[in-house]
Design a protein around this motif. Structure first.
Motif, PDB file in Angstrom:
ATOM      1  N   ALA A   1       4.651   8.374  -4.665  1.00 18.08           N
ATOM      2  CA  ALA A   1       5.122   8.460  -3.306  1.00 18.08           C
ATOM      3  C   ALA A   1       5.490   7.251  -2.619  1.00 18.08           C
ATOM      4  O   ALA A   1       5.749   7.411  -1.223  1.00 18.08           O
ATOM      5  CB  ALA A   1       3.501   8.551  -2.892  1.00 18.08           C
ATOM      6  N   LEU A   2       5.851   6.324  -3.251  1.00 19.72           N
ATOM      7  CA  LEU A   2       6.263   5.008  -2.569  1.00 19.72           C
ATOM      8  C   LEU A   2       7.596   5.190  -2.031  1.00 19.72           C
ATOM      9  O   LEU A   2       8.001   4.771  -0.824  1.00 19.72           O
ATOM     10  CB  LEU A   2       6.573   3.828  -3.318  1.00 19.72           C
ATOM     11  CG  LEU A   2       6.894   2.665  -2.883  1.00 19.72           C
ATOM     12  CD1 LEU A   2       5.957   2.198  -1.896  1.00 19.72           C
ATOM     13  CD2 LEU A   2       7.067   1.592  -4.015  1.00 19.72           C
TER      14      LEU A   2
ATOM     15  N   LEU B   1       2.316   0.150   3.539  1.00 23.40           N
ATOM     16  CA  LEU B   1       3.065  -1.006   4.079  1.00 23.40           C
ATOM     17  C   LEU B   1       2.690  -2.286   2.915  1.00 23.40           C
ATOM     18  O   LEU B   1       1.715  -2.199   2.410  1.00 23.40           O
ATOM     19  CB  LEU B   1       2.678  -1.497   5.449  1.00 23.40           C
ATOM     20  CG  LEU B   1       1.043  -1.553   5.813  1.00 23.40           C
ATOM     21  CD1 LEU B   1       0.037  -2.327   5.216  1.00 23.40           C
ATOM     22  CD2 LEU B   1       0.835  -1.570   7.547  1.00 23.40           C
ATOM     23  N   PRO B   2       3.299  -3.262   3.467  1.00 24.40           N
ATOM     24  CA  PRO B   2       2.992  -4.581   2.670  1.00 24.40           C
ATOM     25  C   PRO B   2       1.985  -5.415   3.420  1.00 24.40           C
ATOM     26  O   PRO B   2       1.863  -5.231   4.728  1.00 24.40           O
ATOM     27  CB  PRO B   2       4.338  -5.513   2.728  1.00 24.40           C
ATOM     28  CG  PRO B   2       4.996  -4.786   4.023  1.00 24.40           C
ATOM     29  CD  PRO B   2       4.809  -3.500   4.185  1.00 24.40           C
ATOM     30  N   GLY B   3       0.939  -5.930   2.467  1.00 22.05           N
ATOM     31  CA  GLY B   3       0.132  -6.839   3.284  1.00 22.05           C
ATOM     32  C   GLY B   3       0.627  -8.217   3.006  1.00 22.05           C
ATOM     33  O   GLY B   3       0.918  -8.719   1.867  1.00 22.05           O
ATOM     34  N   GLY B   4       0.562  -9.039   4.116  1.00 24.47           N
ATOM     35  CA  GLY B   4       1.244 -10.281   4.046  1.00 24.47           C
ATOM     36  C   GLY B   4       0.511 -11.448   4.420  1.00 24.47           C
ATOM     37  O   GLY B   4      -0.279 -11.371   5.327  1.00 24.47           O
ATOM     38  N   LEU B   5       0.827 -12.591   3.633  1.00 24.83           N
ATOM     39  CA  LEU B   5      -0.019 -13.779   3.983  1.00 24.83           C
ATOM     40  C   LEU B   5       0.616 -14.616   4.961  1.00 24.83           C
ATOM     41  O   LEU B   5       1.734 -14.900   4.862  1.00 24.83           O
ATOM     42  CB  LEU B   5      -0.549 -14.649   2.816  1.00 24.83           C
ATOM     43  CG  LEU B   5      -1.425 -14.169   1.766  1.00 24.83           C
ATOM     44  CD1 LEU B   5      -1.599 -15.132   0.592  1.00 24.83           C
ATOM     45  CD2 LEU B   5      -2.853 -13.794   2.319  1.00 24.83           C
ATOM     46  N   ALA B   6       0.030 -14.931   6.224  1.00 22.14           N
ATOM     47  CA  ALA B   6       0.752 -15.773   7.240  1.00 22.14           C
ATOM     48  C   ALA B   6       0.151 -17.211   7.473  1.00 22.14           C
ATOM     49  O   ALA B   6      -1.151 -17.306   7.108  1.00 22.14           O
ATOM     50  CB  ALA B   6       0.875 -15.044   8.719  1.00 22.14           C
ATOM     51  N   VAL B   7       0.965 -17.950   7.948  1.00 24.58           N
ATOM     52  CA  VAL B   7       0.346 -19.566   8.239  1.00 24.58           C
ATOM     53  C   VAL B   7       0.104 -19.497   9.938  1.00 24.58           C
ATOM     54  O   VAL B   7       1.000 -19.491  10.643  1.00 24.58           O
ATOM     55  CB  VAL B   7       1.263 -20.218   7.828  1.00 24.58           C
ATOM     56  CG1 VAL B   7       1.073 -21.836   8.164  1.00 24.58           C
ATOM     57  CG2 VAL B   7       1.369 -20.306   6.375  1.00 24.58           C
TER      58      VAL B   7
ATOM     59  N   SER C   1      -6.539  -4.242  -6.597  1.00 19.84           N
ATOM     60  CA  SER C   1      -6.670  -3.617  -5.052  1.00 19.84           C
ATOM     61  C   SER C   1      -6.268  -2.102  -5.405  1.00 19.84           C
ATOM     62  O   SER C   1      -6.533  -1.329  -4.583  1.00 19.84           O
ATOM     63  CB  SER C   1      -5.775  -4.267  -4.062  1.00 19.84           C
ATOM     64  OG  SER C   1      -4.451  -4.166  -4.457  1.00 19.84           O
ATOM     65  N   ASP C   2      -5.622  -1.699  -6.437  1.00 16.19           N
ATOM     66  CA  ASP C   2      -5.187  -0.390  -6.699  1.00 16.19           C
ATOM     67  C   ASP C   2      -4.274  -0.135  -5.736  1.00 16.19           C
ATOM     68  O   ASP C   2      -3.820   0.903  -5.651  1.00 16.19           O
ATOM     69  CB  ASP C   2      -6.214   0.784  -6.429  1.00 16.19           C
ATOM     70  CG  ASP C   2      -7.158   0.813  -7.571  1.00 16.19           C
ATOM     71  OD1 ASP C   2      -6.728   0.661  -8.908  1.00 16.19           O
ATOM     72  OD2 ASP C   2      -8.707   1.255  -7.478  1.00 16.19           O
ATOM     73  N   PHE C   3      -3.331  -1.067  -5.407  1.00 18.62           N
ATOM     74  CA  PHE C   3      -2.209  -1.115  -4.891  1.00 18.62           C
ATOM     75  C   PHE C   3      -0.989  -1.213  -5.627  1.00 18.62           C
ATOM     76  O   PHE C   3      -1.072  -1.279  -6.879  1.00 18.62           O
ATOM     77  CB  PHE C   3      -2.249  -1.895  -3.385  1.00 18.62           C
ATOM     78  CG  PHE C   3      -2.983  -1.362  -2.444  1.00 18.62           C
ATOM     79  CD1 PHE C   3      -3.398  -0.353  -2.149  1.00 18.62           C
ATOM     80  CD2 PHE C   3      -3.842  -2.457  -1.716  1.00 18.62           C
ATOM     81  CE1 PHE C   3      -4.276   0.217  -1.081  1.00 18.62           C
ATOM     82  CE2 PHE C   3      -4.802  -2.204  -0.698  1.00 18.62           C
ATOM     83  CZ  PHE C   3      -5.047  -0.911  -0.466  1.00 18.62           C
ATOM     84  N   LEU C   4       0.236  -1.628  -4.984  1.00 17.94           N
ATOM     85  CA  LEU C   4       1.447  -1.696  -5.656  1.00 17.94           C
ATOM     86  C   LEU C   4       2.138  -3.261  -5.625  1.00 17.94           C
ATOM     87  O   LEU C   4       1.623  -3.800  -4.703  1.00 17.94           O
ATOM     88  CB  LEU C   4       2.523  -0.782  -5.411  1.00 17.94           C
ATOM     89  CG  LEU C   4       1.987   0.883  -5.464  1.00 17.94           C
ATOM     90  CD1 LEU C   4       3.257   1.565  -4.926  1.00 17.94           C
ATOM     91  CD2 LEU C   4       1.956   1.045  -7.047  1.00 17.94           C
TER      92      LEU C   4
ATOM     93  N   THR D   1       0.859  -1.323  -0.146  1.00 18.41           N
ATOM     94  CA  THR D   1       0.091   0.043   0.015  1.00 18.41           C
ATOM     95  C   THR D   1       0.988   1.384  -0.127  1.00 18.41           C
ATOM     96  O   THR D   1       1.911   1.198   0.407  1.00 18.41           O
ATOM     97  CB  THR D   1      -0.911   0.000   1.227  1.00 18.41           C
ATOM     98  OG1 THR D   1      -0.100   0.224   2.373  1.00 18.41           O
ATOM     99  CG2 THR D   1      -1.592  -1.315   1.561  1.00 18.41           C
ATOM    100  N   VAL D   2       0.343   2.366  -0.558  1.00 21.00           N
ATOM    101  CA  VAL D   2       0.815   3.496  -0.310  1.00 21.00           C
ATOM    102  C   VAL D   2      -0.080   4.552  -0.176  1.00 21.00           C
ATOM    103  O   VAL D   2      -1.172   4.361  -0.827  1.00 21.00           O
ATOM    104  CB  VAL D   2       2.025   4.016  -1.623  1.00 21.00           C
ATOM    105  CG1 VAL D   2       0.987   4.144  -2.806  1.00 21.00           C
ATOM    106  CG2 VAL D   2       2.766   5.258  -1.308  1.00 21.00           C
ATOM    107  N   THR D   3      -0.016   5.715   0.601  1.00 24.31           N
ATOM    108  CA  THR D   3      -1.033   6.565   0.898  1.00 24.31           C
ATOM    109  C   THR D   3      -0.330   8.042   0.741  1.00 24.31           C
ATOM    110  O   THR D   3       0.930   8.347   0.915  1.00 24.31           O
ATOM    111  CB  THR D   3      -1.554   6.770   2.308  1.00 24.31           C
ATOM    112  OG1 THR D   3      -0.539   7.050   3.037  1.00 24.31           O
ATOM    113  CG2 THR D   3      -2.257   5.452   2.544  1.00 24.31           C
TER     114      THR D   3
END
Length: 415
Positions: free
Chosen positions: A362-363, A302-308, A338-341, A145-147
């Protein structure tokens, strides 16, 4: 016909299904349950996307039964904590960097380093660092994401402001002009339901401050930069430059002051927000700028992450899903939807237009925040005190001191 398993967990029956999916007691083949959140804002688009992911993954992995279940953002930490403490919960879940330490401390997450063993050098280093605790990777990034700041050109023109304000001093100078034109200056979300990552923390970082001390054993938001940031916000609120609706604002742009054309700018907005306000303001009236600056120019991302889930009965199958979602094709499709990066350096998402390019730019200013096992609990404590300051019950100094005392007591108990 393949049944549609993409459901909203709003009923007791669906929650029971999640538990059954995690335990895999009745499935003929390993069942991997994923708790996903509305990172794709449009519900219809989100349903279609995750439905296609289920279909494509199972085609590539016919030995795994994938069940993606949509969860709401609201109260997500409490729901996850309850699920983990009960020995249930999903096999795979979406987490942000500031959520991970608390669940690592509780033993709820399994390290996932081996998922990216061959491709680690193809990801943004900052994205991986943000999802790492004590040298181990606990989530794989599937988007970033970036805002940044967006402006309503119509309102700026009405106030005779030709240069969109992008520093604190410029905002303070613009506020009287905008007030005379009958509009507020800066959108803000003060509802306790809203993450401080999307409200107060960027102001704190712009003032040169931090949430925690370097050793993480105490908070630092009560130091001079924090007082400066909250005093800046309080001053704008008192003079009407931040709308009074801020107290209940939860960053839902469409139905609140920014989306309704009642405030000239927002400072923690996404590309999805741009598309939303374009429909109401008119595309020509939407200006995308850079993150705000005081001592520093910084925005949240921030990154969105998949966790186990460490308690999953199907860790190997869960890791197959993580591997699938971190391939270039899925990283690009996820970022596009998602319109993210994309967090992969070898799989960038081409900017669709000039405004999208502004978010790419902006990143460089994006900061994912400070990780700490108590980060979310402390955020809740501070949010209440910020509301007390805005409503005049406390001064900025008092509010931050009270929040710091509570936070430091909490941190001391956890050591």
């Amino acid at each position: 016909m393949r049944r549609n398993r993409f459901v909203s967990l709003v009923t007791v029956a669906a929650i029971a299904l999640a538990a059954a999916g995690c335990q895999g007691k009745t499935a003929a083949k390993p069942a991997v349950t994923v708790w996903m959140y509305p990172v794709i804002a449009n519900e219809q688009k989100s349903t279609a996307y995750w439905g296609s992911i289920e279909k494509d993954f199972e085609a590539a992995n016919p030995d795994v039964d994938l069940r993606i279940e949509q969860q709401p953002w609201a109260n997500r930490d409490q729901k996850l904590a309850t699920a983990f403490s009960g020995g249930k919960g999903p096999d795979v879940l979406l987490l942000g960097p500031d959520q991970i330490p608390q669940f690592v401390t509780g033993g709820s997450l399994a390290p996932v380093d081996k998922v990216l063993e061959k491709d680690k050098d193809k990801f943004l280093p900052g994205a991986l660092d943000a999802l790492t605790v004590d040298g181990k990777l606990y989530a794989v990034p599937i988007y970033h994401t970036v805002t940044t700041t967006i402006y309503n050109k119509l309102l700026l023109d009405k106030a005779g402001i030709s240069k969109p304000p992008d520093t604190w001093d410029e905002i303070k100078a613009a506020a009287p002009k905008l007030k005379q034109a009958g509009v507020a200056t800066l959108d803000y979300s003060a509802s306790p339901e809203t993450s401080l990552n999307l409200s107060f923390y960027p102001l704190l970082w712009q003032a040169g401050g931090s949430v925690f001390a370097a050793d993480g054993k105490k908070v630092a938001f009560d130091q001079a930069p924090g007082v400066e940031a909250l005093t800046f916000l309080k001053g704008l609120y008192d003079e009407g430059a931040v709308p009074k609706t801020a107290l209940s604002n939860t960053n839902l742009v469409a139905d609140q002051a920014l989306g309704r054309g009642q405030v000239a700018m927002g400072f923690t907005n996404t590309l999805t927000d741009v598309r939303t306000v374009s429909a109401s303001w008119g595309a020509a009236n939407v200006i995308v700028g850079v993150p705000l600056q005081n001592k520093k120019r910084v925005g949240f991302g921030l990154p969105g992450g998949l966790a186990v889930n460490a308690g999953s009965k199907n860790v190997d199958a869960a890791e197959k899903f993580l591997s699938f979602m971190t391939q270039p094709k899925q990283e690009i499709s996820m970022a596009t939807a998602s319109d993210f990066l994309s967090p992969r350096t070898d799989a960038p998402v081409p900017a669709a237009d000039a405004r999208s390019k502004k978010f790419d730019d902006a990143l460089q200013y994006a900061y994912s925040g400070e990780v700490n096992p108590a980060a979310r609990q402390i955020m809740a404590l501070l949010a209440v005190q910020i509301q007390a300051v805005l409503t005049g019950k406390k001064t900025p100094r008092q509010g931050l001191d009270d929040a710091a005392k509570q936070a430091n007591d909490l941190l001391a108990r956890q050591r």
